[in-house]
Design an enzyme around this catalytic site. Structure first.
Site, PDB file in Angstrom:
ATOM      1  N   HIS A 101     -10.930  36.197  20.934  1.00 39.79           N
ATOM      2  CA  HIS A 101      -9.520  35.820  20.412  1.00 39.79           C
ATOM      3  C   HIS A 101      -8.599  35.483  21.346  1.00 39.79           C
ATOM      4  O   HIS A 101      -7.897  34.470  21.334  1.00 39.79           O
ATOM      5  CB  HIS A 101      -9.041  37.210  19.666  1.00 39.79           C
ATOM      6  CG  HIS A 101      -7.557  37.071  19.240  1.00 39.79           C
ATOM      7  ND1 HIS A 101      -7.255  36.784  17.850  1.00 39.79           N
ATOM      8  CD2 HIS A 101      -6.570  37.530  19.904  1.00 39.79           C
ATOM      9  CE1 HIS A 101      -5.840  36.807  17.897  1.00 39.79           C
ATOM     10  NE2 HIS A 101      -5.462  37.324  19.231  1.00 39.79           N
ATOM     11  N   GLU A 102      -8.515  36.118  22.441  1.00 36.50           N
ATOM     12  CA  GLU A 102      -7.653  35.870  23.756  1.00 36.50           C
ATOM     13  C   GLU A 102      -7.767  34.674  24.348  1.00 36.50           C
ATOM     14  O   GLU A 102      -6.944  33.838  24.679  1.00 36.50           O
ATOM     15  CB  GLU A 102      -7.614  36.964  24.824  1.00 36.50           C
ATOM     16  CG  GLU A 102      -7.223  38.263  24.559  1.00 36.50           C
ATOM     17  CD  GLU A 102      -5.934  38.403  23.714  1.00 36.50           C
ATOM     18  OE1 GLU A 102      -5.201  37.607  23.804  1.00 36.50           O
ATOM     19  OE2 GLU A 102      -5.866  39.387  22.779  1.00 36.50           O
ATOM     20  N   HIS A 105      -6.176  31.854  22.205  1.00 34.45           N
ATOM     21  CA  HIS A 105      -4.894  31.563  22.814  1.00 34.45           C
ATOM     22  C   HIS A 105      -4.617  30.359  24.011  1.00 34.45           C
ATOM     23  O   HIS A 105      -3.977  29.828  23.911  1.00 34.45           O
ATOM     24  CB  HIS A 105      -4.024  32.739  23.344  1.00 34.45           C
ATOM     25  CG  HIS A 105      -3.807  33.680  22.037  1.00 34.45           C
ATOM     26  ND1 HIS A 105      -2.939  33.221  21.138  1.00 34.45           N
ATOM     27  CD2 HIS A 105      -4.166  34.867  21.968  1.00 34.45           C
ATOM     28  CE1 HIS A 105      -2.772  34.224  19.952  1.00 34.45           C
ATOM     29  NE2 HIS A 105      -3.337  35.244  20.745  1.00 34.45           N
ATOM     30  N   HIS A 109      -3.340  26.680  23.932  1.00 30.81           N
ATOM     31  CA  HIS A 109      -2.439  26.300  25.049  1.00 30.81           C
ATOM     32  C   HIS A 109      -2.907  24.881  25.329  1.00 30.81           C
ATOM     33  O   HIS A 109      -2.143  23.957  25.393  1.00 30.81           O
ATOM     34  CB  HIS A 109      -2.378  27.136  25.931  1.00 30.81           C
ATOM     35  CG  HIS A 109      -1.109  26.986  27.219  1.00 30.81           C
ATOM     36  ND1 HIS A 109      -0.985  27.647  28.057  1.00 30.81           N
ATOM     37  CD2 HIS A 109      -0.052  26.459  27.035  1.00 30.81           C
ATOM     38  CE1 HIS A 109       0.028  27.551  28.847  1.00 30.81           C
ATOM     39  NE2 HIS A 109       0.556  26.501  28.102  1.00 30.81           N
TER      40      HIS A 109
HETATM   41 ZN   LIG Z   1      -3.474  37.224  19.800  1.00 30.14          ZN
END
Ligand SMILES: [Zn+2]
Length: 229
Positions: A101-102, A105, A109
């Site tokens: 999940h991270e 991100h 980006h």
């Molecule tokens: Zn998140």
């Protein structure tokens, strides 16, 4: 005084609080369960994140360990990924799911995903709003001037709520990218998909609960302002 208004407690504070507690309990339950289930690949959260980032060409994005529980985050200003100790070293379905999940991100980006850019742009004003929000409430209450303060309270709290609203699609999209990469790269097996989804859905639910709680509060402020006019 509006903060002792029983309607505020009953229709705004209580449902928001219960929803938030329920979401936290769901997250706790999902984590408790799937942090005990090891992934067949044996990968740790850190290794899974590394694989996802490298496969996207993000070899320059470091994966670092950060103290605390569920402190996992991607820092766009540092272009770095931080995983909590349990998820960094752990090789559970939960650890790999959070790490992915991270990484999602970081992929947002890289792709200049519009909602992430918007969210980043709103960080300074949201931090400012969060800082002055309590002071404004306290000042209005002490001086008995809440009637005049309400429009300011609505604007300030509106900024905070808007930020939470924009956070939702960012979080859902990161989880969507996470699942996509985990399965595409074969980091989790078919049988582990449901567990990953449960953990990520439970995490997303806490953001939904926070937003609903804020919307209720905002609605209360607006109603109070209208009644005083
Ligand atoms: Zn998140």
């Amino acid at each position: 005084m509006m903060f002792w208004d029983y309607k505020y407690l009953l229709f705004v504070m209580l449902p928001g609080l219960l929803l938030g507690l329920w979401a936290q309990w769901r997250l706790h339950a999902a984590f408790g369960k799937f942090s005990q289930v090891p992934v067949e690949s044996g990968l740790t959260g850190a290794q899974a994140a590394r694989r996802i980032l490298d496969s996207a060409g993000l070899t320059g994005v470091p994966v670092a360990e950060v103290e605390g529980r569920l402190t996992d985050h991607y820092d766009p200003t540092k272009r770095a990924l931080f995983l909590s100790t349990d998820n960094y070293h752990g090789n559970s379905v939960a650890a790999v799911g959070v790490a992915a999940h991270e990484s999602g991100h970081a992929l947002q980006h890289q792709a200049a995903y519009a909602m992430l850019d918007l969210r980043m742009a709103l960080v300074p004003i949201t931090n400012f709003a969060s800082t002055i929000y309590g002071a404004i409430l306290l000042l209005g209450w002490i001086m008995g001037m809440m009637k005049f303060m309400l429009p300011v309270v609505i604007v300030v709290f509106g900024v905070i709520t808007l930020f939470q609203l924009i956070t939702l699609p960012v979080e859902f999209d990161a989880s969507r990218r996470a699942k996509e990469q985990l399965f595409r790269l074969g980091l989790v097996r078919e049988s582990e998909r449901a567990g990953v989804a449960q953990v990520l859905d439970a995490a997303a639910l806490t953001y939904v609960a926070a937003l609903v709680g804020s919307l209720l509060t905002l609605l209360y402020y607006i109603t109070a302002a209208r009644n005083r006019n």
